[in-house]
Enzyme design. Structure first.
Site, PDB file in Angstrom:
ATOM      1  N   ARG A 150      45.989  31.248  66.617  1.00  0.00           N
ATOM      2  CA  ARG A 150      47.227  31.769  66.005  1.00  0.00           C
ATOM      3  C   ARG A 150      48.385  30.789  66.172  1.00  0.00           C
ATOM      4  NH1 ARG A 150      46.831  37.145  69.162  1.00  0.00           N
ATOM      5  NH2 ARG A 150      48.977  37.639  68.580  1.00  0.00           N
ATOM      6  N   ARG A 200      54.841  34.070  56.044  1.00  0.00           N
ATOM      7  CA  ARG A 200      54.484  33.113  57.087  1.00  0.00           C
ATOM      8  C   ARG A 200      53.700  31.923  56.546  1.00  0.00           C
ATOM      9  NH1 ARG A 200      52.308  37.353  61.076  1.00  0.00           N
ATOM     10  NH2 ARG A 200      51.246  35.883  62.388  1.00  0.00           N
ATOM     11  N   LYS A 233      58.706  39.641  68.206  1.00  0.00           N
ATOM     12  CA  LYS A 233      59.163  40.136  66.892  1.00  0.00           C
ATOM     13  C   LYS A 233      59.063  41.665  66.823  1.00  0.00           C
ATOM     14  CE  LYS A 233      55.957  37.728  64.702  1.00  0.00           C
ATOM     15  NZ  LYS A 233      55.310  37.039  65.816  1.00  0.00           N
ATOM     16  N   ARG A 283      49.808  42.557  76.728  1.00  0.00           N
ATOM     17  CA  ARG A 283      50.349  43.542  75.773  1.00  0.00           C
ATOM     18  C   ARG A 283      49.428  44.754  75.648  1.00  0.00           C
ATOM     19  NH1 ARG A 283      52.132  41.548  70.109  1.00  0.00           N
ATOM     20  NH2 ARG A 283      50.109  40.518  70.209  1.00  0.00           N
ATOM     21  N   ARG A 298      45.134  45.002  71.551  1.00  0.00           N
ATOM     22  CA  ARG A 298      44.752  44.467  70.245  1.00  0.00           C
ATOM     23  C   ARG A 298      43.564  43.532  70.405  1.00  0.00           C
ATOM     24  NH1 ARG A 298      50.170  42.349  67.316  1.00  0.00           N
ATOM     25  NH2 ARG A 298      48.748  40.649  66.807  1.00  0.00           N
TER      26      ARG A 298
END
Ligand code: AP5
Ligand code: MG
Length: 214
Positions: A171, A88, A13, A127, A160
């Site tokens: 998640r 969400r 996203k 990431r 993160r």
């Protein structure tokens, strides 16, 4: 143009948001980014959000909904907006609909980043994000030119805190339980464009552009 980009954690996203914003210059409303900025400044909201985010849980709706309302009210959305990571939950979708009903802020299109959950662990654990400008990289899929340094602003690349396999599992289960019903909600209005997010970044971007021009 008012857009919503949806998909599981690590679906891409944020990566597609960077490209959409560069091309269309609309307002980015990323609740994850807003929470992380508050966390970095250790505000009251940031400390509260951190207690959920680090575990992979969603921040409660009665915190998130007013935050989005006030962000929207104080920002320039004259060219439209891109919602990334909000709504969400069904409650968030209904609250947002109530906020924008009858105005020119109603959502026009929903991009759904469709991806098998098995791919996500590789994406989130690799990431890296720029501490300064928040640009998104991946150690193998989308590396920076100089290791640990942002191509855009020269800032330091960091990981993160919620990018662990443990947090990812929570998640994903939050996504399945609370966010999938949001997709069904928008599908009823015929607004959803499904994108195959399990391709190279360039190929996903080509499909996103087609969906937006459609
Ligand atoms: P948020 O920041 O929204 O995180 P998320 O939904 O878990 O999604 P991510 O940002 O992890 O993934 P992404 O889809 O943006 O992927 P990216 O492009 O970075 O939310 C974080 C937390 O905040 C939540 O868990 C919750 O606690 C809280 N929160 C936020 N919004 C909330 C709300 N509305 N209500 C309540 N709580 C809320 O890509 C991932 C990696 O893959 C990158 O390294 C990238 O380089 C790479 N990559 C991207 N695309 C590709 C591709 N096509 N091929 C190969 N690699 C790719
Ligand atoms: Mg993101």
């Amino acid at each position: 143009m008012n857009l919503l980009i949806m998909g599981g954690p690590g679906a891409g996203k944020g990566t597609m948001s960077e490209k959409i914003l560069e091309k269309y210059e609309i307002l980015h409303i990323s609740t994850g980014d807003i929470f992380r900025a508050e966390m970095a400044q250790q505000t009251e909201l940031g400390l509260l959000a951190k207690s959920y985010i680090d575990k992979g849980l969603l921040v409660p709706d009665d915190v998130t909904n007013p935050m989005v309302k006030s962000f929207l009210e104080k920002s320039d959305h004259s060219k439209g907006y891109l919602l990334d990571g909000y709504p969400r939950t069904l409650d968030q979708a209904l609250a947002f609909q109530e906020l924008v009903a009858g105005t020119d802020l109603e959502i026009d299109k929903v991009l759904f980043m469709d991806i098998p959950f098995e791919v996500l662990a590789q994406r989130v654990t690799g990431r890296r994000i720029c501490k300064e400008c928040k640009a998104i990289y991946h150690i193998t899929n989308h590396p920076s030119k100089v290791d640990g340094v942002c191509d855009v602003c020269g800032g330091q690349l960091i990981q993160r805190k919620d990018d662990t396999v443990e947090s990812l599992n929570v998640r994903v289960s939050e996504y399945q339980k609370l966010t999938q019903p949001v997709l069904d909600y928008y599908a009823k209005f015929g607004k959803v464009k499904k994108i195959n997010a399990d391709q190279s970044i360039d190929d996903v971007w080509a499909d996103v552009q087609k969906a937006l021009e459609d």
